[in-house]
Write a protein that holds these residues in place. Structure first.
Motif, PDB file in Angstrom:
ATOM      1  N   PHE A 215       0.864  -1.183   0.000  1.00 39.26           N
ATOM      2  CA  PHE A 215       0.000   0.000   0.000  1.00 39.26           C
ATOM      3  C   PHE A 215       0.900   1.232   0.000  1.00 39.26           C
ATOM      4  N   TRP A 221      -1.562   6.163  -0.332  1.00 40.41           N
ATOM      5  CA  TRP A 221      -1.822   5.548   0.973  1.00 40.41           C
ATOM      6  C   TRP A 221      -1.130   6.363   2.063  1.00 40.41           C
ATOM      7  N   LEU A 268      -8.786   3.628   5.090  1.00 39.52           N
ATOM      8  CA  LEU A 268      -8.323   2.276   5.412  1.00 39.52           C
ATOM      9  C   LEU A 268      -9.488   1.294   5.532  1.00 39.52           C
ATOM     10  N   ASN A 271     -12.023   1.525   0.313  1.00 39.14           N
ATOM     11  CA  ASN A 271     -11.164   2.015  -0.761  1.00 39.14           C
ATOM     12  C   ASN A 271     -11.410   1.190  -2.025  1.00 39.14           C
TER      13      ASN A 271
END
Length: 423
Positions: A215, A221, A268, A271
């Motif tokens: 990520f 991210w 988180l 997505n």
């Protein structure tokens, strides 16, 4: 200096003979020279060129070799108080400040565990290999259960079961992503037997580099950039001061930071990749603010990754029932979280990240350096939304009705967005 003068005066008074005074003078010169030599040695030695300090001798029971060229050629060095190796006694987390001379950037170096944790890993590895007292972990790792990964070209569920949170509920899609993204950090992008065992070592000791790899910061991210590893040291971006450093900042600054951490909780959870990354350790020291004012997660060891696409495809009983987190008033340490990894792995939707963020960073009992009140403590007395804000934070931490946290989170995000725009 004043203490030294007083000491010398007392010694001189106690020692009146010329021989004694000469001896004391020589002794003080020797002590001074020793102190000077040690300080000079600490400040001029580049420990990152020391193979024993870096832990290259442990490979492939290590984290990688992609940055060993930079280590060996002095492109990396310790900085700040990390240069004072005698302070390692208080550096229990084995986190070092560093400087990359070629890139002209600050970096962070991590061993990914306490000394006791790493010693325990080595001991278990040797035990699993059936090795004796003079166990060489670099050779013994080939005789352990980790060697099963050498028999296939893929990373399989059987290889990683129970190793760490990132593979707490593994799926083939997740393991394929781990292998694919990890390959990008391998010289030549070709996975040798050693590289596979290094991957297994990271997954077992601390999967933080894996999280940063699969990520990546470059894809938006909220994690630091991961540069690579050499031996048992990884290198990542130095973000900046921790979130706790802003605990007493002005209201508008704290408002913006609070909005960012809530957006991180949302990203988180939901997505486009359809992975849920559930944070199981949330504190002010696990987030930092970079020079652009962006909040990033700087400790990703305890993140459970759930493949929401697999849960939807498998469609097992109760898969689509919303999971609600309950705080059981755990007392193991301030800010501790209550959660069930089993339930997180089974449900397509969970409010865990909302609970974790509100409880650990925003609620009235959230604390930093012994001060309670949360990041949004002491809102302005003339703020019209003051009562609404406090109510939503309380509802986010401990909802008054079933699944109330989901609605409270969305309302809180909206309110913080409006307040941030208006500040």
């Amino acid at each position: 200096m004043a203490y030294c003068r007083r000491l010398c005066t007392r010694l001189c008074l106690a020692c009146s003979s010329q021989k004694c005074l000469r001896f004391l003078l020589i002794l003080l010169v020797v002590i001074g020279a020793s102190i000077y030599y040690n300080l000079f040695f600490f400040l001029t030695t580049n420990y990152l060129e020391d193979r024993d300090f870096v832990g290259v001798d442990k490979c492939p029971a290590c984290y990688g070799t992609s940055m060993c060229h930079e280590f060996n050629h002095g492109h990396l060095s310790l900085s700040s108080y990390s240069r004072m190796r005698f302070l390692d006694i208080v550096n229990v987390k084995n986190v070092y400040f560093g400087w990359h001379n070629e890139k002209n950037i600050d970096v962070i170096l991590k061993r990914l565990g306490h000394d006791t944790e790493l010693a325990s890993f080595d001991a278990n590895l040797c035990k699993n290999a059936g090795a004796g007292q003079d166990c060489d972990v670099a050779k013994s790792i080939f005789q352990t259960k980790f060697s099963r990964v050498l028999e296939t070209t893929s990373l399989e569920v059987a290889h990683v079961e129970g190793l760490s949170d990132v593979v707490r509920c593994p799926s083939e899609r997740l393991l394929e992503r781990i292998l694919m993204m990890y390959r990008d950090h391998v010289p030549g992008q070709s996975l040798s037997k050693d590289h596979k065992l290094m991957l297994m070592t990271m997954l077992s000791v601390n999967p933080e580099p894996i999280i940063y790899t699969i990520f990546p910061h470059s894809e938006g991210w909220p994690f630091p950039q991961y540069y690579g590893a050499c031996g048992r040291l990884i290198v990542e971006e130095y973000v900046g001061k921790t979130l706790g450093s802003y605990f007493h900042s002005d209201w508008s600054t704290r408002l913006d930071l609070a909005y960012q951490v809530m957006k991180i909780a949302e990203q988180l959870t939901n997505n486009d990749l359809e992975y849920a990354l559930y944070m199981t350790d949330v504190s002010f020291d696990n987030f930092a603010v970079n020079k652009d004012g962006r909040v990033l997660v700087i400790d990703a060891e305890n993140i459970i990754v759930v493949d929401k696409r697999k849960i939807k495809t498998d469609a097992k009983p109760s898969w689509n029932e919303r999971h609600q987190s309950f705080h059981d008033e755990c007392k193991s340490h301030p800010g501790c979280l209550s959660f069930s990894s089993e339930l997180l792995c089974k449900r397509h939707s969970s409010d865990h990240n909302y609970y974790a963020t509100c409880h650990g960073l925003l609620a009235k009992n959230s604390e930093w350096a012994g001060t309670k009140g949360g990041l949004l403590h002491d809102p302005p007395a003339d703020l019209p939304e003051r009562e609404q804000l406090n109510t939503l934070i309380a509802e986010c931490e401990k909802p008054s009705q079933r699944n109330g946290r989901y609605d409270a989170m969305q309302q809180l995000l909206q309110l913080l967005s409006e307040l941030t725009d208006g500040s």
